[in-house]
Motif scaffolding. Structure first.
Motif, PDB file in Angstrom:
ATOM      1  N   ALA A  35      59.401  33.182  13.513  1.00 12.91           N
ATOM      2  CA  ALA A  35      60.414  32.484  14.267  1.00 12.91           C
ATOM      3  C   ALA A  35      61.220  33.432  15.210  1.00 12.91           C
ATOM      4  N   ALA A  36      61.409  34.497  14.335  1.00 14.24           N
ATOM      5  CA  ALA A  36      62.890  35.706  14.829  1.00 14.24           C
ATOM      6  C   ALA A  36      61.371  36.247  15.752  1.00 14.24           C
ATOM      7  N   LEU A  37      60.292  36.648  15.829  1.00 21.55           N
ATOM      8  CA  LEU A  37      59.417  37.129  16.411  1.00 21.55           C
ATOM      9  C   LEU A  37      59.306  36.223  18.348  1.00 21.55           C
ATOM     10  N   ILE A  38      58.635  34.908  17.763  1.00 25.61           N
ATOM     11  CA  ILE A  38      58.704  34.505  19.035  1.00 25.61           C
ATOM     12  C   ILE A  38      59.876  34.459  19.669  1.00 25.61           C
ATOM     13  N   ALA A  39      61.656  34.129  19.550  1.00 21.50           N
ATOM     14  CA  ALA A  39      62.406  33.923  20.183  1.00 21.50           C
ATOM     15  C   ALA A  39      62.860  35.182  20.374  1.00 21.50           C
ATOM     16  N   GLY A  40      62.165  36.575  20.232  1.00 25.45           N
ATOM     17  CA  GLY A  40      62.873  37.325  20.585  1.00 25.45           C
ATOM     18  C   GLY A  40      64.042  38.052  19.968  1.00 25.45           C
ATOM     19  N   ASP A  41      64.799  39.313  20.631  1.00 21.90           N
ATOM     20  CA  ASP A  41      65.413  40.486  20.175  1.00 21.90           C
ATOM     21  C   ASP A  41      67.093  40.072  20.555  1.00 21.90           C
ATOM     22  N   GLN A  42      66.929  38.686  21.830  1.00 21.46           N
ATOM     23  CA  GLN A  42      68.229  38.589  21.805  1.00 21.46           C
ATOM     24  C   GLN A  42      68.368  37.474  21.330  1.00 21.46           C
ATOM     25  N   ALA A 273      53.425  32.515  29.859  1.00 22.54           N
ATOM     26  CA  ALA A 273      54.218  32.476  28.036  1.00 22.54           C
ATOM     27  C   ALA A 273      53.871  33.471  27.336  1.00 22.54           C
ATOM     28  N   ILE A 274      53.532  34.615  27.842  1.00 26.78           N
ATOM     29  CA  ILE A 274      53.599  35.701  26.693  1.00 26.78           C
ATOM     30  C   ILE A 274      55.421  36.599  27.805  1.00 26.78           C
ATOM     31  N   LEU A 275      55.618  36.203  28.557  1.00 32.35           N
ATOM     32  CA  LEU A 275      56.771  36.886  28.732  1.00 32.35           C
ATOM     33  C   LEU A 275      58.213  36.450  28.654  1.00 32.35           C
TER      34      LEU A 275
ATOM     35  N   ALA B 234      37.994  50.473  25.570  1.00 34.02           N
ATOM     36  CA  ALA B 234      39.990  49.769  25.181  1.00 34.02           C
ATOM     37  C   ALA B 234      40.940  50.341  26.744  1.00 34.02           C
ATOM     38  N   MET B 235      40.417  51.299  27.130  1.00 35.08           N
ATOM     39  CA  MET B 235      41.268  51.453  28.161  1.00 35.08           C
ATOM     40  C   MET B 235      41.319  50.250  29.253  1.00 35.08           C
ATOM     41  N   ILE B 236      40.786  49.661  29.414  1.00 30.84           N
ATOM     42  CA  ILE B 236      40.265  48.613  30.439  1.00 30.84           C
ATOM     43  C   ILE B 236      41.735  48.209  29.739  1.00 30.84           C
ATOM     44  N   VAL B 237      41.115  47.316  28.856  1.00 28.59           N
ATOM     45  CA  VAL B 237      42.570  46.816  28.011  1.00 28.59           C
ATOM     46  C   VAL B 237      43.376  46.867  28.110  1.00 28.59           C
ATOM     47  N   GLU B 238      44.230  47.635  27.726  1.00 27.73           N
ATOM     48  CA  GLU B 238      45.279  48.214  27.995  1.00 27.73           C
ATOM     49  C   GLU B 238      45.663  48.338  28.910  1.00 27.73           C
ATOM     50  N   ALA B 239      45.315  49.172  29.868  1.00 29.57           N
ATOM     51  CA  ALA B 239      45.864  48.533  31.959  1.00 29.57           C
ATOM     52  C   ALA B 239      46.095  47.322  31.786  1.00 29.57           C
ATOM     53  N   ILE B 240      45.069  46.346  31.449  1.00 28.59           N
ATOM     54  CA  ILE B 240      45.106  44.892  31.660  1.00 28.59           C
ATOM     55  C   ILE B 240      45.901  44.410  31.029  1.00 28.59           C
ATOM     56  N   LEU B 241      46.721  44.623  29.482  1.00 34.22           N
ATOM     57  CA  LEU B 241      47.856  44.285  28.591  1.00 34.22           C
ATOM     58  C   LEU B 241      48.785  44.439  29.599  1.00 34.22           C
ATOM     59  N   SER B 242      49.181  45.660  29.737  1.00 40.62           N
ATOM     60  CA  SER B 242      50.425  46.212  30.452  1.00 40.62           C
ATOM     61  C   SER B 242      50.453  45.373  31.873  1.00 40.62           C
ATOM     62  N   PHE B 243      49.463  45.326  32.127  1.00 40.45           N
ATOM     63  CA  PHE B 243      49.368  44.972  34.139  1.00 40.45           C
ATOM     64  C   PHE B 243      50.061  43.654  33.669  1.00 40.45           C
ATOM     65  N   ILE B 244      49.957  42.541  32.407  1.00 45.96           N
ATOM     66  CA  ILE B 244      50.019  41.589  32.698  1.00 45.96           C
ATOM     67  C   ILE B 244      51.590  40.978  32.076  1.00 45.96           C
ATOM     68  N   GLY B 245      52.065  42.320  31.673  1.00 44.55           N
ATOM     69  CA  GLY B 245      53.755  42.209  30.523  1.00 44.55           C
ATOM     70  C   GLY B 245      53.088  42.562  28.996  1.00 44.55           C
ATOM     71  N   ALA B 246      52.324  42.656  28.439  1.00 38.09           N
ATOM     72  CA  ALA B 246      52.269  42.250  26.918  1.00 38.09           C
ATOM     73  C   ALA B 246      51.196  43.394  26.923  1.00 38.09           C
ATOM     74  N   GLY B 247      51.851  44.912  27.024  1.00 46.58           N
ATOM     75  CA  GLY B 247      51.008  45.541  26.350  1.00 46.58           C
ATOM     76  C   GLY B 247      51.718  46.938  26.102  1.00 46.58           C
ATOM     77  N   THR B 248      51.676  47.890  26.668  1.00 49.31           N
ATOM     78  CA  THR B 248      52.990  49.561  26.599  1.00 49.31           C
ATOM     79  C   THR B 248      54.262  49.302  26.682  1.00 49.31           C
TER      80      THR B 248
END
Lengths: 313, 306
Positions: A35-42, A273-275, B234-248
């Protein structure tokens, strides 16, 4: 054969059940409070409590999974944390652009890649073969969004042949629909074309070395009929297999392609959804795509029995 | 030496034919390191490119770079010039430095995923292939995991963890393990029927020893090739994840992050996207070329078909 088809259909049930278990339990294998993970840091403790309540995270794991599976079987994927809309409704609104993109890419990729592979095998060792194989290596290596940006820069910004971004539903006319999807389909198709062309070539090379191909040539059949009727038919099984497996590439690539070309499909839904850490939505999309993937490969397995009557299970 | 010269002396009473003109080109056996590289040009090209990139990654700090995270609002969105080789981004950060430091993230992720996925897949594949009663269960689980498209699996994993390079590596590794496991299991299944394995069993060798000494070494060749391809993907997936905001995390300069930041401006400043994209493509190309070469080298029979 009917028995085989039936057994094959039934065998997807445990696979989908296990996919469901994986997707569901992901939330619990992560270290810390889900639940905390989904809610985020703030998030305030009240927010976390609200999420825990709405996802039912305060009950035993198996009870949760059972209820979740029961709901999922009734096409209820839960409610989005961010928009409070049912996930199925959100997916329903976004499914058309993604399916359009994937279907167009699939058709286009098969139409281009299979003849490419056949020609490469026919002209094996020549510059034609080499350039097709070089293209295949590049297709594997250049990421889909890089191709997308390059194509958009050249054909949309510079040459102005196609719209840069956006999507028009097919109900607004076939022309605008196609013109919006040409560049996304091209960029999404590249890696897929590379994959299919490579397998087609390998499979054709094997078949072309067979005696009956020599016989067909010897009795004076035309090159085209030997290649596409006699050889390709018998080279079809590995090609069809890789078309099915490659759907996974298409699905993964669609998420990114939609971001590059601002197409309001499932990929954009996933990214948003990720963001927002909207886990029920992510869960729903992953489940839906896995379902499509399993379904396509089921169809292909059934297709085998028609392509190659020797296959008996 | 004496033998050879004896050969040439004509026996008494026999005229010897004049030696044939040397029309056949002498075959130079390709030996040594240079010969090896000429025989496998893709290994030479891929390996060279990869070495250059490793050099760039290790010495990123000494190649005329500045702090890749240093913001300088007065120098935003500069086009590539003598001072800023790759230009600057919307926060005034030097793109040349960011792209060079980005090499570190990509190579780290690629190599780590290749190693971890190989080890994990090898362990699961060996067990599934050799222990009959576990085979069905383990492979069904792997099939199910493979039914989730790898990028989406990684996305789902990243959505429930905090963004960090370690988590990116973990997420991609989990998505790649089933493919390795399936490959290894296939090899093990065919190896298990080999007479020398029967021989080892008959001689009373314990199962762990058979796996370690007779099965494992034979899986290494196809595994190495697979690991190379995994590294590239894996390098491509890392770039994709970072690109869509779910990565590094965004504060670490990775190629995917740089492209994600350049996305808003790409129609007017395409170079922000172009440079990391070019580096990423060349890196993946190098790895894939190396993989093709290794496949040709380690499995000469398969290479004819491809």
């Amino acid at each position: 054969m009917l028995g085989y088809i039936l057994r094959r259909i039934l065998s997807t049930i445990p696979v989908m059940a296990m996919v469901g278990l994986f997707v569901f339990s992901l939330l619990f294998v992560a270290p810390g409070d889900p639940a905390a993970l989904i809610a985020g840091d703030q998030a305030s403790p009240a927010d976390i409590e609200r999420i825990r309540e709405s996802l039912g995270l305060n009950r035993p794991f198996l009870v949760q999974f059972g209820e979740w599976a029961w709901r999922t079987l009734h096409a209820d994927l839960g409610t989005s944390i961010f928009t409070s809309l049912p996930v199925t409704q959100m997916i329903g609104q976004r499914v058309e652009p993604t399916l359009s993109l994937m279907a167009l890419t699939l058709v286009f990729a098969i139409v281009v890649s299979v003849p490419m592979g056949v020609v490469a095998a026919w002209k094996v060792g020549t510059w034609v073969d080499r350039s097709i194989m070089t293209f295949a290596v590049f297709g594997f290596s250049v990421p889909v969004f890089v191709i997308g940006y390059m194509l958009a820069y050249v054909f949309a910004l510079r040459l102005d042949w196609f719209p840069v971004q956006g999507y028009t539903p097919i109900t607004d006319g076939l022309g605008p629909w196609i013109s919006n999807l040409v560049l996304p389909a091209l960029s999404l198709g590249c890696v897929y074309i590379a994959l299919i062309a490579r397998i087609t070539r390998a499979s054709m090379l094997e078949v072309l070395a067979q005696d009956y191909v020599r016989t067909a040539k010897a009795k004076g059949l035309g090159q085209r009929s030997v290649l596409f009727l006699h050889a390709l038919k018998n080279a079809a099984v590995p090609i069809v297999t890789v078309i099915g497996i490659g759907i996974a590439l298409l699905i993964g690539g669609a998420v990114v392609t939609e971001s590059v070309f601002a197409i309001p499909g499932l990929g954009r839904l996933t990214v948003d959804a990720i963001l927002r850490r909207d886990y029920p939505v992510i869960q729903g999309v992953v489940l839906l795509f896995s379902f499509i993937y399993v379904l396509v490969n089921l169809l292909i397995d059934i297709l085998y029995t028609f392509l190659d009557p020797r296959i008996r299970y | 030496m004496t033998l050879a010269s004896d050969h040439r002396t004509p026996p008494p009473g026999l005229a010897i034919a004049t030696p044939l003109p040397d029309i056949l080109k002498k075959v130079k056996p390709r030996t040594g390191f240079v010969g090896f590289l000429r025989r496998y040009p893709t290994i030479a090209i891929g390996g060279f490119l990869l070495l250059v990139l490793i050099f760039v990654a290790v010495f990123a700090g000494y190649l005329g770079t500045v702090d890749p995270t240093a913001i300088s609002p007065s120098r935003r969105n500069r086009v590539p010039s003598e001072l800023y080789w790759f230009g600057t981004d919307m926060l005034g950060r030097d793109l040349y430095s960011r792209v060079l430091y980005g090499t570190r993230v990509s190579l780290t992720v690629g190599f780590c995923v290749a190693i971890f996925a190989s080890i994990g897949g090898l362990a699961i594949g060996l067990i599934a292939g050799y222990v009959r009663w576990l085979d069905g269960l383990v492979m069904r689980a792997m099939d199910s995991l493979m039914s989730i498209p790898p990028i989406l699996l990684a996305v789902a994993l990243m959505a429930i963890t905090r963004g960090s390079v370690g988590n990116v590596i973990l997420a991609i590794t989990v998505a790649e393990i089933p493919r390795v496991a399936r490959l290894v299991r296939g090899v093990v299944l065919s190896l298990r029927e080999q007479p020398y394995v029967d021989g080892a069993i008959a001689a009373g060798t314990r199962t762990p020893m058979i796996i370690l000494r007779h099965i494992l070494p034979n899986t290494l060749a196809p595994m190495t090739v697979q690991a190379t391809y995994i590294c590239g993907s894996a390098m491509i997936v890392e770039a994709i994840l970072s690109f869509i905001g779910a990565g590094t995390p965004p504060n670490i300069p990775s190629w995917g992050n740089i492209m994600a930041e350049g996305r808003a401006l790409w129609q007017v400043k395409p170079f922000i996207v172009f440079f990391p994209a070019a580096f990423l493509s060349v890196t993946v190309l190098a790895v894939n070329l190396l993989g093709d070469g290794l496949r040709d080298m380690l499995d000469p029979r398969a290479s004819k078909g491809h």
